[in-house]
Design an enzyme around this catalytic site. Structure first.
Site, PDB file in Angstrom:
ATOM      1  N   ASP A   1       0.929  -0.906  -0.136  1.00  0.00           N
ATOM      2  CA  ASP A   1      -0.125   0.123   0.190  1.00  0.00           C
ATOM      3  C   ASP A   1       0.822   1.322   0.110  1.00  0.00           C
ATOM      4  OD1 ASP A   1      -3.409   0.511   0.698  1.00  0.00           O
ATOM      5  OD2 ASP A   1      -1.545   2.358   1.286  1.00  0.00           O
TER       6      ASP A   1
ATOM      7  N   ASN B   1     -12.785  -2.713   2.145  1.00  0.00           N
ATOM      8  CA  ASN B   1     -13.976  -1.856   2.044  1.00  0.00           C
ATOM      9  C   ASN B   1     -15.443  -1.523   1.367  1.00  0.00           C
ATOM     10  OD1 ASN B   1     -12.695  -1.031   4.501  1.00  0.00           O
ATOM     11  ND2 ASN B   1     -11.391  -0.114   3.909  1.00  0.00           N
TER      12      ASN B   1
ATOM     13  N   GLY C   1     -15.619   4.044   3.817  1.00  0.00           N
ATOM     14  CA  GLY C   1     -14.571   4.256   3.311  1.00  0.00           C
ATOM     15  C   GLY C   1     -13.209   3.884   2.194  1.00  0.00           C
ATOM     16  N   GLN C   2     -13.839   3.161   1.119  1.00  0.00           N
ATOM     17  CA  GLN C   2     -13.060   2.531  -0.372  1.00  0.00           C
ATOM     18  C   GLN C   2     -13.481   3.765  -1.326  1.00  0.00           C
ATOM     19  OE1 GLN C   2     -16.468   0.109  -2.859  1.00  0.00           O
ATOM     20  NE2 GLN C   2     -14.292  -0.151  -3.926  1.00  0.00           N
ATOM     21  N   SER C   3     -12.465   4.383  -1.844  1.00  0.00           N
ATOM     22  CA  SER C   3     -11.940   5.143  -2.519  1.00  0.00           C
ATOM     23  C   SER C   3     -11.200   4.363  -3.811  1.00  0.00           C
ATOM     24  CB  SER C   3     -10.335   5.975  -2.087  1.00  0.00           C
ATOM     25  OG  SER C   3      -9.186   4.927  -1.481  1.00  0.00           O
TER      26      SER C   3
ATOM     27  N   HIS D   1      -9.737  -4.593  -3.232  1.00  0.00           N
ATOM     28  CA  HIS D   1      -9.130  -5.231  -2.600  1.00  0.00           C
ATOM     29  C   HIS D   1      -9.012  -5.447  -1.768  1.00  0.00           C
ATOM     30  CE1 HIS D   1      -9.585  -1.042  -2.553  1.00  0.00           C
ATOM     31  NE2 HIS D   1      -9.492  -0.403  -1.337  1.00  0.00           N
TER      32      HIS D   1
ATOM     33  N   HIS E   1      -7.267  -5.604   1.789  1.00  0.00           N
ATOM     34  CA  HIS E   1      -6.076  -4.650   3.206  1.00  0.00           C
ATOM     35  C   HIS E   1      -5.607  -6.089   3.713  1.00  0.00           C
ATOM     36  CE1 HIS E   1      -7.254  -0.586   2.104  1.00  0.00           C
ATOM     37  NE2 HIS E   1      -8.022  -1.514   1.773  1.00  0.00           N
TER      38      HIS E   1
HETATM   39  P1  5GP Z   1      -9.913   1.734   0.209  1.00  0.00           P
HETATM   40  O1  5GP Z   1      -9.980   3.048   0.387  1.00  0.00           O
HETATM   41  O2  5GP Z   1     -10.133   2.176  -1.570  1.00  0.00           O
HETATM   42  O3  5GP Z   1     -10.074   0.443   1.090  1.00  0.00           O
HETATM   43  O4  5GP Z   1      -7.873   1.216  -0.031  1.00  0.00           O
HETATM   44  C1  5GP Z   1      -7.170   1.735  -1.029  1.00  0.00           C
HETATM   45  C2  5GP Z   1      -6.244   1.869  -1.410  1.00  0.00           C
HETATM   46  O5  5GP Z   1      -4.967   2.146  -1.810  1.00  0.00           O
HETATM   47  C3  5GP Z   1      -5.672   2.764   0.710  1.00  0.00           C
HETATM   48  O6  5GP Z   1      -5.104   2.080   1.590  1.00  0.00           O
HETATM   49  C4  5GP Z   1      -4.402   3.595  -0.570  1.00  0.00           C
HETATM   50  O7  5GP Z   1      -3.270   3.603   0.603  1.00  0.00           O
HETATM   51  C5  5GP Z   1      -3.905   3.273  -1.720  1.00  0.00           C
HETATM   52  N1  5GP Z   1      -3.633   3.306  -2.143  1.00  0.00           N
HETATM   53  C6  5GP Z   1      -4.315   4.152  -2.918  1.00  0.00           C
HETATM   54  N2  5GP Z   1      -3.462   5.151  -4.613  1.00  0.00           N
HETATM   55  C7  5GP Z   1      -2.297   4.211  -4.402  1.00  0.00           C
HETATM   56  C8  5GP Z   1      -1.295   3.672  -5.393  1.00  0.00           C
HETATM   57  O8  5GP Z   1      -1.561   4.723  -6.652  1.00  0.00           O
HETATM   58  N3  5GP Z   1      -0.600   3.189  -5.339  1.00  0.00           N
HETATM   59  C9  5GP Z   1      -0.971   1.702  -4.146  1.00  0.00           C
HETATM   60  N4  5GP Z   1       0.213   0.728  -3.895  1.00  0.00           N
HETATM   61  N5  5GP Z   1      -1.711   2.117  -2.623  1.00  0.00           N
HETATM   62  C10 5GP Z   1      -2.945   3.405  -3.669  1.00  0.00           C
END
Ligand code: 5GP
Ligand code: ZN
Length: 113
Positions: A29, A86, A92-94, A99, A101
């Site tokens: 991450d 998420n 908090g899904q972004s 994926h 974690h």
């Molecule tokens: P979410 O918020 O969707 O559950 O998790 C997305 C994750 O992707 C976050 O923990 C964030 O730090 C990670 N992330 C976002 N952009 C990038 C990227 O460009 N490269 C990597 N390796 N991780 C990323």
């Protein structure tokens, strides 16, 4: 469709890749929330867990088993680690490509924030 994790899986965007196989790619991450924090991502684009179909059941199991193996390699399996997916904004899904974690190397809190 422009998806960050499709680009990483397709090697169009950089990432610290830990391992990959025909179904998934695992990488570090970019903003780790624990000493160990990596993501296990299916090659197949699935936007959220809500889009998982019958045909994806073994794929999801595979993600967990790959995560277990890497957690062992990183010496956190016996101590304990957390696996999280998420779904949608309030969780908090972004990135809208599912994926898993995997977080470890410190004590995790419950309930999660
Ligand atoms: P979410 O918020 O969707 O559950 O998790 C997305 C994750 O992707 C976050 O923990 C964030 O730090 C990670 N992330 C976002 N952009 C990038 C990227 O460009 N490269 C990597 N390796 N991780 C990323
Ligand atoms: Zn994608």
């Amino acid at each position: 469709m422009d998806c960050l994790f499709c680009r990483i899986v397709g090697k169009k965007a950089p990432a610290k890749i830990i391992c990959e196989d025909e179904k998934c790619v695992a990488f570090e991450d970019i903003a780790p929330q624990a000493p160990v924090h990596f993501l296990v991502v299916p090659r197949k684009h699935i936007a959220t867990t809500l889009e998982l179909g019958d045909e994806d059941e073994s794929l999801v199991g595979h993600l967990f088993r790959v995560a277990n193996r890497i957690a062992g390699d990183k010496q956190v399996a016996g101590r304990g680690f957390r696996m999280v997916m998420n779904t949608n904004p309030e969780a908090g899904q972004s990135v809208y490509h599912i994926h898993l974690h995997v977080l470890g190397g410190r004590r995790m809190h419950w309930p999660p924030g």
